[in-house]
Design an enzyme around this catalytic site. Sequence first.
Site, PDB file in Angstrom:
ATOM      1  N   LYS A 157       0.841  -1.219   0.000  1.00  0.00           N
ATOM      2  CA  LYS A 157       0.000   0.000   0.000  1.00  0.00           C
ATOM      3  C   LYS A 157       0.869   1.259   0.000  1.00  0.00           C
ATOM      4  CE  LYS A 157      -2.187  -1.131   3.761  1.00  0.00           C
ATOM      5  NZ  LYS A 157      -1.526  -2.417   3.985  1.00  0.00           N
ATOM      6  N   GLU A 183       2.746   7.042  11.358  1.00  0.00           N
ATOM      7  CA  GLU A 183       3.906   6.648  10.542  1.00  0.00           C
ATOM      8  C   GLU A 183       5.097   6.304  11.425  1.00  0.00           C
ATOM      9  OE1 GLU A 183       4.421   7.004   6.612  1.00  0.00           O
ATOM     10  OE2 GLU A 183       2.592   6.132   7.353  1.00  0.00           O
ATOM     11  N   ARG A 184       5.958   5.449  10.902  1.00  0.00           N
ATOM     12  CA  ARG A 184       7.258   5.229  11.556  1.00  0.00           C
ATOM     13  C   ARG A 184       8.151   6.391  11.143  1.00  0.00           C
ATOM     14  NH1 ARG A 184       5.004   1.143   9.114  1.00  0.00           N
ATOM     15  NH2 ARG A 184       4.496  -0.753  10.266  1.00  0.00           N
TER      16      ARG A 184
END
Length: 467
Positions: A157, A183-184
């Site tokens: 994705k 998010e990382r």
Amino acid sequence: MKENIGYISGISGSVVEIDFPKQLPQLYGELRVQNERAQITLEVQGFLSDTKVNALAFGNTQGLARNMAVQDLKHPICVPVGPQTLGKMFNVFGQPIDGTSLPGNTPTLSIHQSPVPIDKLSVSSEIFITGIKIIDLLTPLERGGKAGLLGGAGVGKTVLITEMINNMVGRYEGVSIFAGIGERSREGEQLYREMQEAGVLDKTVMVFGQMNEAPAVRFRLPMTALTMAEYFRDEKKQDVLLLIDNIFRFVQAGSEVSVLLGQMPSRVGYQPSLGTDIAELEERISSTKNGAITSIQAVYVPADDFTDPSAVHTFAHLSASIVLSRSRASQGLYPAVNPLESGSNMLTPQVVGERHYRIATAVRRTLAEYEELKDIIAMLGFDELPEKDQQTVLTARKLEKFLTQPFFTTHQFTGMAGKTVDLDDTLSGAERILSGELNDIPADDFYMIGTVDEAIQKFQQRRKETK
């Protein structure tokens, strides 16, 4: 204006109970409290009595204590908007997190805006070209529409979203806004660097709420990105490309917030207001006569279960659903889009034209027939099929391989140069495969190419070498 000060009367995780003896703050009003470490922002979520409110903390509540003073700022959370935000990376409050600063005269807007009234909405039937063959052919995106990339973990994705940014920003006149929910930190840094290298950072705004931050940050982050997008659409009359990665993390944050506020969980443990939370976000993503907000959203599907309430409620708002399949990813067919489960409201003869509709329908029919024949091939073998079915299988295999494509964003991992393909080249390629014109060329020559001419070149090159 007189200050309105309240006092903390209870703390439960990220939820803080505050007593305002003089005057209650407004719903979704911004509050501030100072502990020994830092200043913490809170947002009013509900009223408990004539003087008490429940507020959600956007930071760590460690160090807060009863009777601490809380200031009512008398307005909702506001974020900076406008051209000054381009090329920068922000947090949920619209504060730059890339070491830059904003001019003092930058306008601000509340993150809580109403959706555009129905009579002001504009519904266009214009196709939004991505340069990715399988999407442009079988699930064309709508300019000003909402497209979802649905799939479980590890099916591509985020790779597809970053590829779309790469392909579109170069050919796209408007502004791109990226919302990274949960998010990382390495993903954010990597995206920032890719944008810089592609030379498109000056037309992009990035908003990040990281995984380790409070659930309130992840829950409100899409609102920040949307507010910035709405300004470009309404005031600057520009088209906006809004990319959200990942809607499920927004739902997850809403679920955490709901539990903290003491609401009774509903189906599969989600918050009772799941449908409303998603609708409040999605209904603001719309197009007017001034400009369009085209949204592409990654939607994580828990355990690949498409009946999960988070996926079902998101599906209802999308004009195109691009379903990513684990089985296709395991066969090395990237992008791993399932052509039979994906769909788009745009794929009608009135919108895409008779030729495109006819080719897309023929491709989907051929792939569906191949899917039905797979069980027979597994039991009896390919040679036992009637000649007509054998030809269908060979054509379908070529189409499957032709609809794969090398990406710019995966070049460092695969060593293959990325390619964008014009819609006309995609249509003529699929048409030539379906017509039987390329029957002599093996299916493997169609793997990871741009146009069919590359497959012909590969085939001719190999014939020269074997002579």
